[in-house]
Design an enzyme around this catalytic site. Structure first.
Site, short mmCIF file in Angstrom:
data_model
loop_
_atom_site.label_atom_id
_atom_site.label_comp_id
_atom_site.label_asym_id
_atom_site.label_seq_id
_atom_site.Cartn_x
_atom_site.Cartn_y
_atom_site.Cartn_z
N PRO A 13 18.82 55.30 -7.49
CG PRO A 13 20.58 56.65 -6.77
CD PRO A 13 19.10 56.48 -6.69
CD GLU A 14 17.94 48.83 -7.59
OE1 GLU A 14 18.61 47.80 -7.68
OE2 GLU A 14 16.73 48.83 -7.32
CG HIS A 101 18.69 70.73 -4.49
ND1 HIS A 101 18.39 70.64 -3.16
CD2 HIS A 101 17.58 71.19 -5.11
CE1 HIS A 101 17.13 71.03 -2.97
NE2 HIS A 101 16.62 71.36 -4.13
NE ARG A 120 13.74 61.91 -1.00
CZ ARG A 120 12.99 60.83 -0.99
NH1 ARG A 120 12.79 60.16 -2.10
NH2 ARG A 120 12.45 60.41 0.13
NE ARG A 163 20.06 31.80 6.30
CZ ARG A 163 20.86 32.86 6.26
NH1 ARG A 163 22.12 32.73 5.95
NH2 ARG A 163 20.40 34.06 6.54
#
Ligand code: ZN
Length: 282
Positions: A13-14, A101, A120, A163
């Site tokens: 999931p983002e 779960h 998980r 950078r």
């Protein structure tokens, strides 16, 4: 080398999944009183707050939000429930039955039920005073939100000045941009035609302007795609937040570029896969 096809479509999931989840939860929770709060184990990635049930039961949800990849549920008792979906978490809406779960169950005064399913168990649940959110350790050092309108080319130029780190790695730094994530960093660099390996400090202002535009665009497109799952949220046993989406470069190693006759290449940067087209990202 092609990775096994099993990996296709299997992803974490983002930010867009979290945003879509929050919008789906809003339909069920906003304005409702929590009549039942039941942790079904003691922990996920870390222990659930010991007084979770006590502090949330009977509280009314006044608003929901998101910070980076964390979902926020604010109550009228001055507490905010913070959830993270980890690698496999999802909220189920009105599940028919609970399985092993399903680790946290919320029930509203309307009788709607939400269960946090996380096979998980890399997710997390925290409860923090809403007034102290900005100082919460995971939030204290976060950069600006990629959808908040705070990021433009000049801002990136200043942050990247001097950078040498690859621009892809800089974009994944949470202190730089909060919650952008691997998929959308790849996609935004493709849109802006920037080589992900290029030292951040050496990218020109016009390219950074294009990148600053591409970042919210790729995220908003994904949230829009995810919005279609919200139509299903009312269905029993719906799961919020996951959706399939076609990407320009992500997970397309060896496939043709959508822009020219180049092929998408995969390299590893900072232990994560980067997908890009060497022919048009310079
Ligand atoms: Zn290309």
């Amino acid at each position: 080398m092609k990775r096994p096809s099993l990996m296709k479509g299997c992803r974490l999931p983002e930010l867009p999944e979290v945003e879509t989840t929050v919008r789906g939860l809003e339909h069920v929770l906003k304005g409702r009183r929590l009549s039942r709060v039941e942790p079904r184990r003691a922990d996920l990635r870390r222990a659930f707050p010991a007084d979770l049930g006590q502090r949330l039961t009977g509280a009314r949800v006044i608003s929901l939000g998101r910070r980076a990849k964390y979902g926020l549920i604010d109550t009228d008792r001055g507490d905010t429930l913070i959830f993270h979906l980890g690698m496999s978490g999802a909220w189920r809406v009105d599940p028919d039955e609970l399985g092993k779960h399903d680790h946290l169950l919320l029930e509203t005064d309307e009788g709607r039920r939400l269960s946090l399913r996380d096979p998980r168990r890399f997710g997390s649940i925290d409860l923090v005073a809403t007034d102290d959110l900005a100082d919460w350790p995971a939030f204290a050092e976060l950069g600006p939100e990629p959808l908040g309108g705070a990021i433009d080319g000049r801002w990136l130029k200043e942050r990247f000045a001097g950078r040498d780190a690859a621009i892809k790695l800089m974009l994944l730094d949470q202190k730089m941009v909060a919650g952008l994530g691997n998929i959308y960093a790849c996609e935004a660099l493709f849109r802006a035609k920037i080589d992900p390996r290029k030292p951040a400090g050496k990218v020109s202002l016009p390219k950074l302007n294009a990148l600053a535009e591409a970042i919210p665009t790729v995220l908003e497109e994904a949230i829009w795609a995810g919005g279609s799952t919200l139509r299903d949220f009312a269905a029993p046993d719906g799961e919020l937040g996951y959706f399939s989406k076609q990407f320009d470069v992500y997970d397309r190693e060896g496939e043709p570029c959508h822009r020219n006759d180049g092929n998408v290449r995969r390299i590893v940067q900072g232990g994560r896969s980067t997908f890009f087209c060497p022919a048009c990202q310079r």
